[in-house]
Scaffold this active site. Structure first.
Site, mmCIF file in Angstrom:
data_model
loop_
_atom_site.group_PDB
_atom_site.id
_atom_site.type_symbol
_atom_site.label_atom_id
_atom_site.label_comp_id
_atom_site.label_asym_id
_atom_site.label_seq_id
_atom_site.Cartn_x
_atom_site.Cartn_y
_atom_site.Cartn_z
ATOM 1 N N ASP A 1 12.069 12.030 46.800
ATOM 2 C CA ASP A 1 13.313 11.594 47.460
ATOM 3 C C ASP A 1 13.657 12.538 48.608
ATOM 4 O O ASP A 1 14.107 12.111 49.668
ATOM 5 C CB ASP A 1 14.494 11.581 46.465
ATOM 6 C CG ASP A 1 14.646 10.236 45.762
ATOM 7 O OD1 ASP A 1 13.621 9.569 45.532
ATOM 8 O OD2 ASP A 1 15.785 9.861 45.436
ATOM 9 N N ASP B 1 9.359 13.349 41.186
ATOM 10 C CA ASP B 1 10.468 12.417 41.414
ATOM 11 C C ASP B 1 11.446 13.017 42.412
ATOM 12 O O ASP B 1 11.840 12.376 43.391
ATOM 13 C CB ASP B 1 11.169 12.138 40.073
ATOM 14 C CG ASP B 1 12.377 11.247 40.241
ATOM 15 O OD1 ASP B 1 12.243 10.210 40.919
ATOM 16 O OD2 ASP B 1 13.455 11.595 39.724
ATOM 17 N N TYR C 1 9.666 13.125 31.026
ATOM 18 C CA TYR C 1 9.985 11.702 30.945
ATOM 19 C C TYR C 1 9.502 11.097 29.631
ATOM 20 O O TYR C 1 10.068 10.124 29.147
ATOM 21 C CB TYR C 1 9.333 10.928 32.101
ATOM 22 C CG TYR C 1 10.103 10.945 33.389
ATOM 23 C CD1 TYR C 1 10.326 12.129 34.079
ATOM 24 C CD2 TYR C 1 10.585 9.760 33.944
ATOM 25 C CE1 TYR C 1 11.012 12.131 35.274
ATOM 26 C CE2 TYR C 1 11.278 9.755 35.135
ATOM 27 C CZ TYR C 1 11.484 10.941 35.801
ATOM 28 O OH TYR C 1 12.170 10.935 36.988
ATOM 29 N N LYS D 1 6.871 25.441 38.240
ATOM 30 C CA LYS D 1 7.873 26.493 38.043
ATOM 31 C C LYS D 1 7.259 27.489 37.061
ATOM 32 O O LYS D 1 7.758 27.706 35.950
ATOM 33 C CB LYS D 1 9.181 25.858 37.508
ATOM 34 C CG LYS D 1 10.356 26.809 37.464
ATOM 35 C CD LYS D 1 10.888 27.223 38.836
ATOM 36 C CE LYS D 1 12.013 28.228 38.686
ATOM 37 N NZ LYS D 1 12.443 28.803 39.994
ATOM 38 N N ASP E 1 11.044 25.377 43.733
ATOM 39 C CA ASP E 1 12.250 25.661 44.535
ATOM 40 C C ASP E 1 11.858 26.012 45.965
ATOM 41 O O ASP E 1 12.453 25.545 46.934
ATOM 42 C CB ASP E 1 13.131 26.743 43.886
ATOM 43 C CG ASP E 1 12.364 27.948 43.381
ATOM 44 O OD1 ASP E 1 11.119 27.947 43.426
ATOM 45 O OD2 ASP E 1 13.018 28.923 42.937
HETATM 46 C C1 IPM Z 1 11.404 6.631 40.720
HETATM 47 C C2 IPM Z 1 12.749 6.399 40.089
HETATM 48 C C3 IPM Z 1 12.591 6.330 38.569
HETATM 49 C C4 IPM Z 1 11.973 7.633 38.113
HETATM 50 C C5 IPM Z 1 13.921 6.046 37.845
HETATM 51 C C6 IPM Z 1 14.532 4.745 38.284
HETATM 52 C C7 IPM Z 1 13.776 6.097 36.357
HETATM 53 O O1 IPM Z 1 13.641 7.380 40.474
HETATM 54 O O2 IPM Z 1 10.496 5.818 40.516
HETATM 55 O O3 IPM Z 1 11.273 7.608 41.447
HETATM 56 O O4 IPM Z 1 12.707 8.622 37.922
HETATM 57 O O5 IPM Z 1 10.755 7.690 37.937
HETATM 58 MG MG MG Z 2 12.931 8.670 41.959
#
Ligand code: IPM
Ligand code: MG
Length: 376
Positions: free
Chosen positions: A253, A249, A143, A193, A225
């Site tokens: 999710d 990240d 990032y 990884k 993975d």
């Molecule tokens: C998160 C989001 C952000 C990230 C995006 C919006 C840039 O997905 O906070 O998880 O990838 O950090």
């Molecule tokens: Mg995210």
């Protein structure tokens, strides 16, 4: 009444203003119940700031955040600002805040509320006992590494992202993960990884060094993975997962599916700086700006409300108020209140009340118990 706690609200874009507005009402209600005051100020960030000021967040607004006790953020981004050739993008606000304020540790707790077992596509028996904490490194890696934007003639275009890590960055986040594990089930899974990436091999070496200082914590390594697979295969086996920025990240999710909806999960981004009341931090739900439902009072505010609870606990030292909010959210869910993201998988005849953002916040506020001793 003590001096007011100073919280900066960053509503942002899409559903951000709605979920932050809902969480603010909950914080104000709990403050009244517990006899403290919150002084709110607003900062524009994301697409709204691009429209107003031409940048995703102004440097002076980052400073206003720095001078507060904590920051509560909704979400940024949306189709109006997603032109890939633009050099100004809403997400830059997040990186300016995370990097600029030194918020290197992103804590994403994942629990499954018992009444939401049916909201996850996973079988309920797999969800039994799920209580994990993803500790995502937030200010390093791909990032923040050097990058070269796509360039060249069609057919010859290329782009470059780089993923640098310094051992200092790895050590501080792994130490934090181990510290946090001590007050949990004492297990840390460091995810990488290492069979491919040099940075991952650095993570392993440094993690092993840190682990020597924590003989009471069981530290293990896992490839990302395989971790992604195990998160849905036996999620209850995880305690603390510590990992680099991009893996964290993605895995968070995925882990949100366990909780029934992305809209349920809170997060805290912390650095080293302490305030008068705790550690300075930025708190936000892990979901995005959901432009498809923005402005319709349909977003689930619980991720933001639970983020506000984390804010009260970690930055303001108000464990009492934080616990009251978390209990009230639990009671609202137990009583059948659902936003539409949680209702999809539900049986229409099982007595659930499907409500909007505002009504969900009201349901939580109505279930805030008065503090012990003040109850009439
Ligand atoms: C998160 C989001 C952000 C990230 C995006 C919006 C840039 O997905 O906070 O998880 O990838 O950090
Ligand atoms: Mg995210």
């Amino acid at each position: 009444m003590s001096d007011a706690y100073r919280i900066v609200a960053i509503p942002g874009d899409g559903v951000g203003p709605e979920v932050v507005g809902a969480a603010r009402r909950v914080v104000d209600a709990v403050a009244e119940a517990f006899g403290f005051a919150v002084a709110w100020s607003d900062v524009a960030a994301g697409g709204v700031a691009i429209d107003a000021h031409g940048v995703a967040i102004r440097p002076e607004d980052v400073e206003r955040c720095r001078n507060a006790d904590a920051v509560l953020l909704g979400a940024v981004g949306g189709p109006a600002w997603s032109d890939p050739s633009s050099s100004v993008r809403p997400e830059q606000a997040l990186f300016a805040l995370r990097g600029g304020l030194g918020l290197f540790a992103n804590l994403r707790p994942v629990t499954v509320h018992p009444s939401l077992l049916g909201a996850s596509p996973l079988r309920p028996e797999l969800l039994d006992g799920v209580d994990l904490l993803i500790v995502r490194e937030l200010t390093g890696g791909i990032y923040f590494g050097d990058r070269t934007e796509p360039a060249g003639e069609p057919g010859e275009r290329s782009a470059l992202d780089t993923m640098p890590y310094h051992e200092r960055e790895v050590r501080r986040i792994v130490r934090l993960a181990c510290d946090l594990a001590r007050s949990r089930r004492g297990r840390v899974t460091q995810v990488d990884k290492a069979n491919v990436l040099a940075t991952s091999r650095l993570w392993r070496t440094v993690t092993d060094e840190v682990a020597r200082d924590y003989p009471d914590v069981a530290v293990a390594h896992q490839l990302v993975d395989s971790c992604a697979m195990l998160l849905v295969r036996r999620p209850a086996s995880f305690d603390v997962i510590v990992t680099e920025n991009l893996f964290g990240d993605i895995l968070s999710d995925e882990a949100a599916v366990l909780a029934g909806s992305l809209g349920m999960l809170p997060s805290a981004s912390l650095g080293e700086r302490r305030t008068a009341h705790g550690v300075f931090g930025l708190y936000e739900p892990i979901h995005g700006s959901a432009p498809d439902i923005a402005g319709q009072d349909r977003a689930n505010p619980i991720g933001t409300i639970l983020s506000a609870a984390m804010l009260l606990r970690m930055s303001l030292g108000r464990e009492d108020a934080a616990a009251a909010i978390e209990a009230a959210v639990g009671r609202a869910l137990d009583d059948g209140w659902r936003t539409m993201d949680l209702a999809d998988a539900a049986d229409a005849h099982d007595g659930l009340v499907v409500v909007g953002t505002t009504a969900m916040a009201t349901a939580v506020i109505q279930r805030l118990a008065a503090p012990v001793g003040l109850a009439s």
